[in-house]
Scaffold this active site. Structure first.
Site, PDB file in Angstrom:
ATOM      1  N   CYS A  85       0.818  -1.219   0.000  1.00  0.00           N
ATOM      2  CA  CYS A  85       0.000   0.000   0.000  1.00  0.00           C
ATOM      3  C   CYS A  85       0.848   1.264   0.000  1.00  0.00           C
ATOM      4  CB  CYS A  85      -0.938  -0.005   1.199  1.00  0.00           C
ATOM      5  SG  CYS A  85      -1.909   1.518   1.372  1.00  0.00           S
ATOM      6  N   CYS A  90      -1.651   1.698  -2.943  1.00  0.00           N
ATOM      7  CA  CYS A  90      -2.650   2.752  -2.725  1.00  0.00           C
ATOM      8  C   CYS A  90      -2.073   4.165  -2.751  1.00  0.00           C
ATOM      9  CB  CYS A  90      -3.349   2.546  -1.385  1.00  0.00           C
ATOM     10  SG  CYS A  90      -3.816   0.862  -1.012  1.00  0.00           S
ATOM     11  N   LYS A  93      -0.384   5.273  -6.147  1.00  0.00           N
ATOM     12  CA  LYS A  93      -1.473   5.244  -7.130  1.00  0.00           C
ATOM     13  C   LYS A  93      -2.378   6.459  -6.974  1.00  0.00           C
ATOM     14  CE  LYS A  93      -5.105   3.615  -5.860  1.00  0.00           C
ATOM     15  NZ  LYS A  93      -5.544   2.228  -5.958  1.00  0.00           N
ATOM     16  N   TYR A 227      -8.622  -3.659 -11.527  1.00  0.00           N
ATOM     17  CA  TYR A 227      -8.662  -2.251 -11.116  1.00  0.00           C
ATOM     18  C   TYR A 227      -7.276  -1.625 -11.213  1.00  0.00           C
ATOM     19  CZ  TYR A 227      -6.856  -3.426  -6.440  1.00  0.00           C
ATOM     20  OH  TYR A 227      -6.071  -3.854  -5.391  1.00  0.00           O
ATOM     21  N   GLU A 231      -6.652   1.680 -13.436  1.00  0.00           N
ATOM     22  CA  GLU A 231      -6.139   2.860 -12.743  1.00  0.00           C
ATOM     23  C   GLU A 231      -4.836   3.342 -13.383  1.00  0.00           C
ATOM     24  OE1 GLU A 231      -7.905   2.075  -8.228  1.00  0.00           O
ATOM     25  OE2 GLU A 231      -5.912   1.327  -8.765  1.00  0.00           O
ATOM     26  N   HIS A 495     -27.246  19.853  -1.294  1.00  0.00           N
ATOM     27  CA  HIS A 495     -27.333  20.334  -2.672  1.00  0.00           C
ATOM     28  C   HIS A 495     -26.415  21.535  -2.892  1.00  0.00           C
ATOM     29  CE1 HIS A 495     -29.250  20.712  -6.559  1.00  0.00           C
ATOM     30  NE2 HIS A 495     -29.422  22.008  -6.356  1.00  0.00           N
ATOM     31  N   GLU A 500     -25.750  13.460  -3.105  1.00  0.00           N
ATOM     32  CA  GLU A 500     -27.187  13.574  -2.838  1.00  0.00           C
ATOM     33  C   GLU A 500     -28.020  12.767  -3.829  1.00  0.00           C
ATOM     34  OE1 GLU A 500     -29.403  17.159  -3.584  1.00  0.00           O
ATOM     35  OE2 GLU A 500     -27.956  17.854  -5.083  1.00  0.00           O
TER      36      GLU A 500
END
Length: 522
Positions: A85, A90, A93, A227, A231, A495, A500
């Site tokens: 990681c 992670c 990346k 993924y 990515e 909003h 939302e």
């Protein structure tokens, strides 16, 4: 022992809780002495899960050692303490992804009135690489200091089992250090696979190498549809490098396939090229130093192209080969390099546990490993009973248009509960910030997978759009707490945000109605 008796008398007025804790430490200390073990716990692997387990164990009074050693990749890349990681996963990346988003934002800024020279925008790969590397090295250093401060013994050695209570660390100079321990936690993670084709190991790279390339990648072929593949392809394309993804079968195996197709389509819209249902057959070096890749389609058609970089992202293999598990009696999951464990991460050998990507059938995610590691330590050394819950773990794919999800995919929900018992609420939406720069909203889409009847408990939430990780994190807690469609639609949204949109889902797939809104407020 006299020390413990004296200390217990001194703190007796503090109360029962402290006395109980001291009794617990006293028993553990005596147990280690009687069994002639040097440590309460040895952790093999210095990644996120292993370090979290080690530090938590020390916090509860255990004597702990962590073994960590990084074998260089076939291209010679190696790194410091912290695991995948921190070093090649992670963190770099996300930093590369952020660099891609910033480049895109500069172009958008012109539409918002900023005076920028967007036509001469160019990434300096060497600056980006160096700054990313500098950050990672700082994290490596802080991690070392943290272990020292928390009294975790760090051993830079490759660990293997001599027996179930003896671990041997092979040091850099090939000497061996023998450690005896009551418990062992295996946290060795995994490394990228290479295809069994000529030239792959010699000329190809993986995610172990891409973040530290000394020269810019240039025209790049990414092999795989995971993924990691999408990515990497996404940020390389955004940096201006000609990028092609070679896909053997489906995108994002294990994820909701409608959303996976949208992620790929959004990447293609931004310029990523795709060779679908195709596999590489050889990688060769050309006279001018570039890489000729030969490939075959599902129909048997042969093809080839020349690239500067070939990046393989075709899955990972658990790093169990060097552990000599047979010496400890630990069994692998049949037909796998991974470990089969019970519901408390215990292997078939009662004092040996495992955590993280090395586990069979568990999510390969850093936060999962961290949480599970801490819970193991609490059960072993603090008398806790809580088990790791691997259900409804939220995650995000940091593709050009991000994809966040939690819970079951539409396919898995139908397979588990039956099509007649599952309803899907869905909608396209238009992020407000996309309007002025006229960014495509074609693939901004979300859905809630739920039971069709009763209180309509939500089984899964899926979102493709900006800042997907930030959006899905809070909803992950809601799904964990038993979110229903009624509660979701009774929640007032903020909003104008994209998050939302989950609170405004009103159209079901079964209705056949168009889920495309007329305006941003409809």
């Amino acid at each position: 022992m006299a020390f413990f008796n004296l200390f217990r008398r001194q703190i007796a007025p503090v109360g029962l809780v402290v006395t109980t804790n001291i009794n617990h430490l006293h028993r553990r200390f005596l147990s280690r002495l009687q069994e002639n073990f040097e440590y309460d716990l040895v952790v093999i692997g210095g990644g996120s899960g292993g370090l979290a387990c080690a530090k938590e164990a020390v916090a509860h009074g255990a004597k702990v050692a962590v073994l960590d050693f990084v074998k260089p990749s076939p291209q010679g890349t190696k790194w410091g303490l912290g695991g995948t990681c921190v070093n090649v996963g992670c963190i770099p990346k996300k930093l590369m992804h952020q660099a891609a988003l910033l480049g895109e934002a500069v172009h958008e800024a012109a539409a918002y009135g900023w005076n920028v020279d967007k036509d001469n925008l160019k990434l300096d790969w060497s600056v980006l690489r160096q700054n990313v590397e500098n950050h990672i090295k700082s994290v490596n250093w802080v991690t070392r200091v943290d272990l020292r401060d928390k009294k975790v013994e760090y051993i830079n050695g490759l660990g293997y089992f001599k027996d179930k209570n003896t671990v041997v660390a092979v040091m850099k100079n090939k000497t061996e250090k023998v450690l005896t321990t009551k418990y062992v936690v295996i946290a060795v993670g995994g490394r990228p696979n290479y295809p069994d084709i000529p030239g792959a190991l010699e000329y190809g790279i993986t995610s172990d190498d891409v973040f530290s390339l000394k020269t810019e990648p240039g025209k790049t072929l990414v092999v795989g549809a995971s993924y990691i593949a999408l990515e990497c392809a996404g940020f390389l394309n955004a940096f201006g490098y000609d990028t092609t993804v070679m896909v053997r079968s489906i995108f994002l195996r294990g994820f909701d396939q409608q959303m996976a197709e949208m992620v790929a389509a959004a990447a293609a819209e931004k310029g990523v090229k795709f060779l679908q249902k195709t596999v590489p057959s050889a990688v060769e070096k050309t006279e001018d130093g570039r890489l000729l890749v030969r490939y075959t389609s599902a129909e048997g058609q042969q093809g080839s192209d020349v690239f500067d970089t070939v990046l393989f992202a075709i899955g990972r293999k658990a790093c169990t080969d060097d552990l000599q598990l047979q010496a400890a009696g630990v069994k692998l999951h049949p037909g796998s390099h991974k470990l089969a464990v019970n519901d408390i991460e215990q292997t078939n050998v009662e004092n040996i546990y495992a955590v993280g990507d090395v586990l069979q059938g568990k999510p390969e995610l850093t936060p999962v490993a961290i949480h599970a590691g801490r819970l193991i330590a609490r059960r072993l050394f603090a008398g806790a009973t809580q088990k790791m819950d691997y259900a409804d773990v939220a995650t995000t794919v940091f593709s050009p248009l991000e994809y966040g999800c939690v819970g079951l995919s539409e396919e898995d929900a139908i397979a588990k509960f039956g099509e007649d018992n599952v309803e899907v609420y869905h909608a396209y939406y238009k992020p407000t910030e996309f309007f002025i720069p006229q960014k495509s909203v074609r693939y901004c889409y979300l859905k809630a997978v739920a039971f069709k009847s009763g209180d309509q408990k939500v089984l899964g939430l899926h979102y493709v759009g900006p800042v997907a990780g930030e959006v899905i994190q809070g909803f992950g807690a809601a799904v964990k707490a038993g979110l229903t469609i009624k509660i979701l639609l009774n929640t007032v949204g903020i909003h104008p945000t994209t998050a939302e949109e989950f609170t405004r889902l009103s159209i079901t797939k079964s209705s056949g109605l168009d889920p495309t809104p007329a305006t941003c407020c409809s």
